[in-house]
Design a protein around this motif. Sequence first.
Motif, PDB file in Angstrom:
ATOM      1  N   PRO A   1      15.677  11.443 -77.412  1.00  0.00           N
ATOM      2  CA  PRO A   1      15.274  11.682 -75.806  1.00  0.00           C
ATOM      3  C   PRO A   1      15.909  13.001 -75.219  1.00  0.00           C
ATOM      4  O   PRO A   1      16.730  13.211 -75.153  1.00  0.00           O
ATOM      5  CB  PRO A   1      15.755  10.520 -75.229  1.00  0.00           C
ATOM      6  N   LEU A   2      14.814  13.550 -74.700  1.00  0.00           N
ATOM      7  CA  LEU A   2      14.993  14.649 -73.903  1.00  0.00           C
ATOM      8  C   LEU A   2      16.071  14.334 -72.727  1.00  0.00           C
ATOM      9  O   LEU A   2      16.966  15.371 -72.310  1.00  0.00           O
ATOM     10  CB  LEU A   2      13.956  15.447 -73.335  1.00  0.00           C
ATOM     11  N   SER A   3      15.879  13.403 -72.275  1.00  0.00           N
ATOM     12  CA  SER A   3      16.820  12.757 -71.305  1.00  0.00           C
ATOM     13  C   SER A   3      18.139  12.434 -71.482  1.00  0.00           C
ATOM     14  O   SER A   3      19.083  12.677 -70.585  1.00  0.00           O
ATOM     15  CB  SER A   3      16.344  11.474 -70.403  1.00  0.00           C
ATOM     16  N   SER A   4      18.630  12.556 -72.705  1.00  0.00           N
ATOM     17  CA  SER A   4      19.967  12.319 -73.182  1.00  0.00           C
ATOM     18  C   SER A   4      20.641  13.797 -73.338  1.00  0.00           C
ATOM     19  O   SER A   4      21.712  13.823 -73.714  1.00  0.00           O
ATOM     20  CB  SER A   4      20.041  11.664 -74.484  1.00  0.00           C
ATOM     21  N   LEU A   5      19.891  14.671 -73.408  1.00  0.00           N
ATOM     22  CA  LEU A   5      20.342  16.123 -73.674  1.00  0.00           C
ATOM     23  C   LEU A   5      20.836  16.853 -72.682  1.00  0.00           C
ATOM     24  O   LEU A   5      20.358  17.000 -71.690  1.00  0.00           O
ATOM     25  CB  LEU A   5      19.293  17.103 -74.576  1.00  0.00           C
ATOM     26  N   SER A   6      21.978  17.782 -72.951  1.00  0.00           N
ATOM     27  CA  SER A   6      22.451  18.525 -71.730  1.00  0.00           C
ATOM     28  C   SER A   6      21.559  19.788 -71.725  1.00  0.00           C
ATOM     29  O   SER A   6      20.909  20.183 -72.680  1.00  0.00           O
ATOM     30  CB  SER A   6      23.843  18.811 -72.233  1.00  0.00           C
ATOM     31  N   PRO A   7      21.531  20.325 -70.249  1.00  0.00           N
ATOM     32  CA  PRO A   7      20.961  21.518 -70.272  1.00  0.00           C
ATOM     33  C   PRO A   7      21.586  22.654 -70.997  1.00  0.00           C
ATOM     34  O   PRO A   7      22.888  22.677 -71.340  1.00  0.00           O
ATOM     35  CB  PRO A   7      21.007  21.964 -68.729  1.00  0.00           C
ATOM     36  N   LEU A   8      20.862  23.574 -71.453  1.00  0.00           N
ATOM     37  CA  LEU A   8      21.253  24.788 -72.305  1.00  0.00           C
ATOM     38  C   LEU A   8      21.991  25.712 -71.173  1.00  0.00           C
ATOM     39  O   LEU A   8      21.520  25.776 -70.049  1.00  0.00           O
ATOM     40  CB  LEU A   8      20.250  25.589 -72.761  1.00  0.00           C
ATOM     41  N   PRO A   9      23.227  26.086 -71.417  1.00  0.00           N
ATOM     42  CA  PRO A   9      23.967  27.002 -70.517  1.00  0.00           C
ATOM     43  C   PRO A   9      23.473  28.348 -70.377  1.00  0.00           C
ATOM     44  O   PRO A   9      22.907  28.755 -71.249  1.00  0.00           O
ATOM     45  CB  PRO A   9      25.209  26.874 -71.065  1.00  0.00           C
ATOM     46  N   ARG A  10      23.663  28.902 -69.099  1.00  0.00           N
ATOM     47  CA  ARG A  10      23.354  30.244 -68.934  1.00  0.00           C
ATOM     48  C   ARG A  10      24.084  31.258 -69.699  1.00  0.00           C
ATOM     49  O   ARG A  10      25.404  31.007 -69.831  1.00  0.00           O
ATOM     50  CB  ARG A  10      23.539  30.562 -67.402  1.00  0.00           C
TER      51      ARG A  10
ATOM     52  N   HIS B   1       8.032  17.085 -78.390  1.00  0.00           N
ATOM     53  CA  HIS B   1       6.850  16.185 -78.238  1.00  0.00           C
ATOM     54  C   HIS B   1       7.116  15.145 -77.162  1.00  0.00           C
ATOM     55  O   HIS B   1       7.854  14.232 -77.348  1.00  0.00           O
ATOM     56  CB  HIS B   1       6.907  15.647 -79.738  1.00  0.00           C
ATOM     57  N   GLY B   2       6.116  15.129 -76.124  1.00  0.00           N
ATOM     58  CA  GLY B   2       6.334  14.172 -75.224  1.00  0.00           C
ATOM     59  C   GLY B   2       7.914  14.073 -74.596  1.00  0.00           C
ATOM     60  O   GLY B   2       8.133  14.946 -74.193  1.00  0.00           O
ATOM     61  N   GLY B   3       8.533  12.980 -74.740  1.00  0.00           N
ATOM     62  CA  GLY B   3       9.726  13.059 -74.201  1.00  0.00           C
ATOM     63  C   GLY B   3      10.837  13.236 -75.074  1.00  0.00           C
ATOM     64  O   GLY B   3      11.953  12.787 -74.997  1.00  0.00           O
ATOM     65  N   ALA B   4      10.496  13.535 -76.296  1.00  0.00           N
ATOM     66  CA  ALA B   4      11.327  13.835 -77.559  1.00  0.00           C
ATOM     67  C   ALA B   4      11.777  15.107 -78.008  1.00  0.00           C
ATOM     68  O   ALA B   4      10.803  16.121 -78.134  1.00  0.00           O
ATOM     69  CB  ALA B   4      11.059  12.921 -78.723  1.00  0.00           C
ATOM     70  N   LEU B   5      12.966  15.572 -78.288  1.00  0.00           N
ATOM     71  CA  LEU B   5      13.380  16.580 -79.175  1.00  0.00           C
ATOM     72  C   LEU B   5      13.039  16.297 -80.643  1.00  0.00           C
ATOM     73  O   LEU B   5      14.077  15.194 -80.946  1.00  0.00           O
ATOM     74  CB  LEU B   5      14.555  17.277 -78.848  1.00  0.00           C
TER      75      LEU B   5
ATOM     76  N   ALA C   1       4.536  13.219 -82.515  1.00  0.00           N
ATOM     77  CA  ALA C   1       4.097  12.942 -81.252  1.00  0.00           C
ATOM     78  C   ALA C   1       5.033  11.642 -80.650  1.00  0.00           C
ATOM     79  O   ALA C   1       5.612  10.933 -81.325  1.00  0.00           O
ATOM     80  CB  ALA C   1       2.727  12.281 -80.929  1.00  0.00           C
ATOM     81  N   ALA C   2       5.195  11.747 -79.370  1.00  0.00           N
ATOM     82  CA  ALA C   2       6.207  10.535 -78.795  1.00  0.00           C
ATOM     83  C   ALA C   2       5.684  10.372 -77.469  1.00  0.00           C
ATOM     84  O   ALA C   2       4.956  11.376 -76.818  1.00  0.00           O
ATOM     85  CB  ALA C   2       7.523  11.133 -78.782  1.00  0.00           C
ATOM     86  N   ASN C   3       6.048   9.433 -76.851  1.00  0.00           N
ATOM     87  CA  ASN C   3       5.828   9.278 -75.635  1.00  0.00           C
ATOM     88  C   ASN C   3       6.662   9.573 -74.568  1.00  0.00           C
ATOM     89  O   ASN C   3       7.784  10.039 -74.763  1.00  0.00           O
ATOM     90  CB  ASN C   3       5.552   7.625 -75.307  1.00  0.00           C
ATOM     91  N   ALA C   4       6.767   9.333 -73.306  1.00  0.00           N
ATOM     92  CA  ALA C   4       7.556  10.097 -72.202  1.00  0.00           C
ATOM     93  C   ALA C   4       9.111   9.615 -72.429  1.00  0.00           C
ATOM     94  O   ALA C   4       9.878  10.363 -71.896  1.00  0.00           O
ATOM     95  CB  ALA C   4       7.020   9.813 -70.752  1.00  0.00           C
ATOM     96  N   ASN C   5       9.266   8.369 -73.028  1.00  0.00           N
ATOM     97  CA  ASN C   5      10.528   7.917 -73.086  1.00  0.00           C
ATOM     98  C   ASN C   5      11.260   8.090 -74.236  1.00  0.00           C
ATOM     99  O   ASN C   5      12.304   7.805 -74.692  1.00  0.00           O
ATOM    100  CB  ASN C   5      10.812   6.379 -72.885  1.00  0.00           C
ATOM    101  N   ALA C   6      10.467   8.744 -75.169  1.00  0.00           N
ATOM    102  CA  ALA C   6      10.712   8.795 -76.657  1.00  0.00           C
ATOM    103  C   ALA C   6      11.245   7.607 -77.578  1.00  0.00           C
ATOM    104  O   ALA C   6      11.807   7.588 -78.512  1.00  0.00           O
ATOM    105  CB  ALA C   6      12.122   9.763 -76.901  1.00  0.00           C
ATOM    106  N   ASP C   7      10.473   6.537 -76.992  1.00  0.00           N
ATOM    107  CA  ASP C   7      11.119   5.082 -77.592  1.00  0.00           C
ATOM    108  C   ASP C   7       9.726   4.757 -78.351  1.00  0.00           C
ATOM    109  O   ASP C   7       9.716   3.940 -79.145  1.00  0.00           O
ATOM    110  CB  ASP C   7      11.568   4.253 -76.718  1.00  0.00           C
TER     111      ASP C   7
END
Length: 324
Positions: A314-323, A298-302, A66-72
């Motif tokens: 952190p999910l916020s650090s990841l680039s979107p997957l390309p189409r 999990h939460g804000g983490a991959l 599990a992780a919180n929203a910020n993955a910290d």
Amino acid sequence: MRALIALAAITAIAGCVAAVPIDRPSGYTAPNKLDSCRVDLPQDWKDELSRNTTVAGSHEKVTIVAANANADVTLVKTTRNRTTELVLRDREKRQQVMAVQDDAQLHGVEFDGRWVTFSTTPSPSDRTTTTYAWDSRNDGAPVRIGGSGAVVHNGKAAWADSKGVHLYDLAKKKDRIVGQGEEPLFLGDAVMWLQDGKFRAEVALPEQLRDARPSGSAASDGRTVVWAQGDALHGWREGWTEPRELAGIRTAPKTEGILFPRVSGDFVSWQSESSYVTDIRSGATMHTTDGAYWLEVHGGALTQQGWRGVAAAPLSSLSPLPRC
């Protein structure tokens, strides 16, 4: 279990379904079952996971559960010397939540940034389940709240048993039955559940979900609901005029469908013999062909799980997957 691992085994635990890693022969490559847009693991995802990797000891198994929203802040389950321990970790401290001995199992961990819910069973052969809640703001002991695995959101826990679907206020310690069914989840602060292959809710069900026919597991991050329907992964969030098909798998040869979806923001992780991550924005899915590890949100983490080590980016650090 140092052989390559894939998440294909399924164990029923006290009415819930849990994924269990299984051994694979050396050199095993997980088959790709996608019948929709597939892309490779982006380099920045690899880099972020590499920077945030913890290598497990030779005689221990470590899993980020599990992780919180910020993955910290993460919850980590570690098994060594016949002791399984659930620990909350952040940059400043390490708090033990609970430890169990010998064959006792600890599973179903959920975290809303403050409250942790989790379950224990005495052994693989005795699946009598006890579910606990723990307040991470206090250094107290976990409190028993029920006998079936729970989900948690914004200070409320929900679970289903023979009495019905429970909604439990963790701060007030008040429990009430809101309906009959299984697999509860939250949409906003309202609880939903599955009953007879349909979504039900304590309050008015969004019109866009009335025709959904979940054929397997469903999940929510409070904003987005995802579910398996036949051989496709579907999703809906507030503001969409109708549900969308997010990913699909080939129907033959078929050994299992889409299982164990987890959603956080724009990413959905799920399993079908191995692990997949779908980007809701592009409709692209990344498949982990290497059976030595698997990916989950999990939460804000991959999170990356496996016997080589674990990581939480952190999910916020990841680039979107390309189409495609």
